[in-house]
Design a protein around this motif. Structure first.
Motif, PDB file in Angstrom:
ATOM      1  N   ASP A   1       0.843  -1.189   0.000  1.00 60.86           N
ATOM      2  CA  ASP A   1       0.000   0.000   0.000  1.00 60.86           C
ATOM      3  C   ASP A   1       0.884   1.246   0.000  1.00 60.86           C
ATOM      4  OD1 ASP A   1      -1.729   1.979   2.164  1.00 60.86           O
ATOM      5  OD2 ASP A   1      -2.752   1.165   0.417  1.00 60.86           O
ATOM      6  N   LEU A   2       0.345   2.339  -0.435  1.00 57.96           N
ATOM      7  CA  LEU A   2       1.076   3.599  -0.492  1.00 57.96           C
ATOM      8  C   LEU A   2       1.650   4.010   0.860  1.00 57.96           C
ATOM      9  CD1 LEU A   2       1.737   6.043  -2.348  1.00 57.96           C
ATOM     10  CD2 LEU A   2      -0.377   7.054  -1.551  1.00 57.96           C
ATOM     11  N   LEU A   3       0.890   3.784   1.930  1.00 52.34           N
ATOM     12  CA  LEU A   3       1.323   4.179   3.270  1.00 52.34           C
ATOM     13  C   LEU A   3       1.868   3.022   4.095  1.00 52.34           C
ATOM     14  CD1 LEU A   3      -1.576   6.642   4.127  1.00 52.34           C
ATOM     15  CD2 LEU A   3       0.713   7.188   3.299  1.00 52.34           C
ATOM     16  N   ALA A   4       2.037   1.873   3.462  1.00 47.91           N
ATOM     17  CA  ALA A   4       2.575   0.715   4.176  1.00 47.91           C
ATOM     18  C   ALA A   4       4.022   0.985   4.589  1.00 47.91           C
ATOM     19  CB  ALA A   4       2.510  -0.522   3.284  1.00 47.91           C
ATOM     20  N   THR A   5       4.469   0.264   5.602  1.00 46.99           N
ATOM     21  CA  THR A   5       5.835   0.379   6.091  1.00 46.99           C
ATOM     22  C   THR A   5       6.599  -0.861   5.656  1.00 46.99           C
ATOM     23  OG1 THR A   5       4.980   1.562   8.000  1.00 46.99           O
ATOM     24  CG2 THR A   5       7.220   0.780   8.141  1.00 46.99           C
ATOM     25  N   VAL A   6       7.816  -0.659   5.169  1.00 45.49           N
ATOM     26  CA  VAL A   6       8.622  -1.747   4.611  1.00 45.49           C
ATOM     27  C   VAL A   6       9.950  -1.827   5.344  1.00 45.49           C
ATOM     28  CG1 VAL A   6       9.674  -2.645   2.517  1.00 45.49           C
ATOM     29  CG2 VAL A   6       7.613  -1.275   2.369  1.00 45.49           C
ATOM     30  N   VAL A   7      10.401  -3.061   5.618  1.00 41.43           N
ATOM     31  CA  VAL A   7      11.724  -3.275   6.217  1.00 41.43           C
ATOM     32  C   VAL A   7      12.323  -4.546   5.630  1.00 41.43           C
ATOM     33  CG1 VAL A   7      10.901  -4.594   8.217  1.00 41.43           C
ATOM     34  CG2 VAL A   7      13.011  -3.266   8.393  1.00 41.43           C
ATOM     35  N   SER A   8      13.621  -4.552   5.503  1.00 42.75           N
ATOM     36  CA  SER A   8      14.333  -5.716   4.976  1.00 42.75           C
ATOM     37  C   SER A   8      14.312  -6.841   6.017  1.00 42.75           C
ATOM     38  CB  SER A   8      15.783  -5.331   4.666  1.00 42.75           C
ATOM     39  OG  SER A   8      16.535  -6.469   4.380  1.00 42.75           O
ATOM     40  N   THR A   9      14.200  -8.078   5.547  1.00 43.17           N
ATOM     41  CA  THR A   9      14.233  -9.220   6.462  1.00 43.17           C
ATOM     42  C   THR A   9      15.665  -9.610   6.797  1.00 43.17           C
ATOM     43  OG1 THR A   9      14.185 -10.791   4.634  1.00 43.17           O
ATOM     44  CG2 THR A   9      12.059 -10.175   5.602  1.00 43.17           C
ATOM     45  N   GLY A  10      16.614  -9.162   5.989  1.00 40.16           N
ATOM     46  CA  GLY A  10      18.017  -9.503   6.208  1.00 40.16           C
ATOM     47  C   GLY A  10      18.409 -10.855   5.643  1.00 40.16           C
ATOM     48  N   LEU A  11      17.477 -11.538   5.007  1.00 38.63           N
ATOM     49  CA  LEU A  11      17.768 -12.843   4.403  1.00 38.63           C
ATOM     50  C   LEU A  11      18.532 -12.662   3.095  1.00 38.63           C
ATOM     51  CD1 LEU A  11      14.287 -14.550   4.907  1.00 38.63           C
ATOM     52  CD2 LEU A  11      16.375 -14.919   6.240  1.00 38.63           C
ATOM     53  N   PRO A  12      19.370 -13.626   2.742  1.00 37.59           N
ATOM     54  CA  PRO A  12      20.065 -13.521   1.450  1.00 37.59           C
ATOM     55  C   PRO A  12      19.083 -13.772   0.303  1.00 37.59           C
ATOM     56  CG  PRO A  12      20.603 -15.591   2.531  1.00 37.59           C
ATOM     57  CD  PRO A  12      19.772 -14.801   3.506  1.00 37.59           C
ATOM     58  N   ALA A  13      19.371 -13.182  -0.827  1.00 35.97           N
ATOM     59  CA  ALA A  13      18.517 -13.364  -2.000  1.00 35.97           C
ATOM     60  C   ALA A  13      18.631 -14.797  -2.502  1.00 35.97           C
ATOM     61  CB  ALA A  13      18.927 -12.400  -3.103  1.00 35.97           C
ATOM     62  N   PRO A  14      17.504 -15.437  -2.808  1.00 41.61           N
ATOM     63  CA  PRO A  14      17.559 -16.796  -3.352  1.00 41.61           C
ATOM     64  C   PRO A  14      18.251 -16.800  -4.720  1.00 41.61           C
ATOM     65  CG  PRO A  14      15.272 -16.035  -3.135  1.00 41.61           C
ATOM     66  CD  PRO A  14      16.155 -14.950  -2.658  1.00 41.61           C
ATOM     67  N   ALA A  15      18.801 -17.927  -5.089  1.00 39.49           N
ATOM     68  CA  ALA A  15      19.531 -18.057  -6.356  1.00 39.49           C
ATOM     69  C   ALA A  15      18.627 -17.758  -7.553  1.00 39.49           C
ATOM     70  CB  ALA A  15      20.118 -19.464  -6.481  1.00 39.49           C
TER      71      ALA A  15
ATOM     72  N   PRO B   1      -0.597   0.129   6.817  1.00 43.83           N
ATOM     73  CA  PRO B   1      -0.667   1.363   7.605  1.00 43.83           C
ATOM     74  C   PRO B   1      -1.561   1.171   8.819  1.00 43.83           C
ATOM     75  CG  PRO B   1      -1.865   1.602   5.537  1.00 43.83           C
ATOM     76  CD  PRO B   1      -1.178   0.273   5.498  1.00 43.83           C
ATOM     77  N   ARG B   2      -1.263   1.950   9.846  1.00 45.91           N
ATOM     78  CA  ARG B   2      -2.083   1.859  11.061  1.00 45.91           C
ATOM     79  C   ARG B   2      -3.506   2.253  10.761  1.00 45.91           C
ATOM     80  NH1 ARG B   2       0.156   4.755  16.186  1.00 45.91           N
ATOM     81  NH2 ARG B   2      -1.900   4.125  16.819  1.00 45.91           N
ATOM     82  N   ASP B   3      -4.418   1.538  11.359  1.00 47.23           N
ATOM     83  CA  ASP B   3      -5.833   1.824  11.209  1.00 47.23           C
ATOM     84  C   ASP B   3      -6.172   3.066  12.027  1.00 47.23           C
ATOM     85  OD1 ASP B   3      -8.509   1.674  10.685  1.00 47.23           O
ATOM     86  OD2 ASP B   3      -8.886  -0.044  11.989  1.00 47.23           O
ATOM     87  N   LYS B   4      -6.827   4.045  11.402  1.00 49.44           N
ATOM     88  CA  LYS B   4      -7.160   5.280  12.112  1.00 49.44           C
ATOM     89  C   LYS B   4      -8.086   5.022  13.297  1.00 49.44           C
ATOM     90  CE  LYS B   4      -6.743   9.397  10.007  1.00 49.44           C
ATOM     91  NZ  LYS B   4      -7.283  10.596   9.434  1.00 49.44           N
ATOM     92  N   THR B   5      -8.914   3.989  13.216  1.00 54.85           N
ATOM     93  CA  THR B   5      -9.825   3.718  14.319  1.00 54.85           C
ATOM     94  C   THR B   5      -9.078   3.187  15.529  1.00 54.85           C
ATOM     95  OG1 THR B   5     -10.294   1.506  13.483  1.00 54.85           O
ATOM     96  CG2 THR B   5     -11.775   3.280  12.798  1.00 54.85           C
ATOM     97  N   ALA B   6      -7.869   2.648  15.329  1.00 56.05           N
ATOM     98  CA  ALA B   6      -7.073   2.133  16.446  1.00 56.05           C
ATOM     99  C   ALA B   6      -6.324   3.257  17.163  1.00 56.05           C
ATOM    100  CB  ALA B   6      -6.085   1.094  15.940  1.00 56.05           C
TER     101      ALA B   6
END
Length: 124
Positions: free
Chosen positions: A34-48, A102-107
């Motif tokens: 989503d446009l407002l989603a948060t992304v972070v690397s898992t730190g795993l190596p890329a598969p072959a 993204p965080r739900d506004k109702t929360a």
């Protein structure tokens, strides 16, 4: 002017169309990106089997170690959000990133509750 210099900007270097970066794709493979989603690397190596382009790798290094909103990553890399979403979908398929919605506004706490907390803290 020759056609050789038509697609080159002295300051930016060779110009590449956004759809070329995303290999002609316009939709991410996952609706979670989503446009407002948060992304972070898992730190795993890329598969072959993963065919990661330079933009994929730049995006991956941009989210390594810290969660960042999709729009912020797009701004930093200078790519349209649609392209970033497609590239993130690829990385998500390979398990290289985690996407949090993204965080739900109702929360979120209401304004009146926050004012009560502030007033309570001031009373201390």
């Amino acid at each position: 002017m020759s056609r050789e210099h038509e697609w080159v900007d002295e300051e930016a270097g060779p110009v590449v169309r956004p759809y070329a970066v995303a290999r002609g794709r316009t939709q991410p493979t996952s609706a979670a990106v989503d446009l407002l989603a948060t992304v972070v690397s898992t730190g795993l190596p890329a598969p072959a089997k993963a065919e990661l382009s330079v933009p994929h790798r730049r995006l991956l290094s941009s989210v390594a170690g810290q969660a960042r909103p999709v729009v912020e990553v797009a701004s930093e890399l200078g790519l349209p959000v649609g392209v970033i979403r497609v590239l993130l979908g690829d990385l998500l398929e390979h398990g290289l990133v985690t996407v949090r919605p993204p965080r739900d506004k109702t929360a979120s706490p209401s304004e009146s509750l926050l004012r009560e907390v502030i007033n309570g803290l001031r009373a201390l």
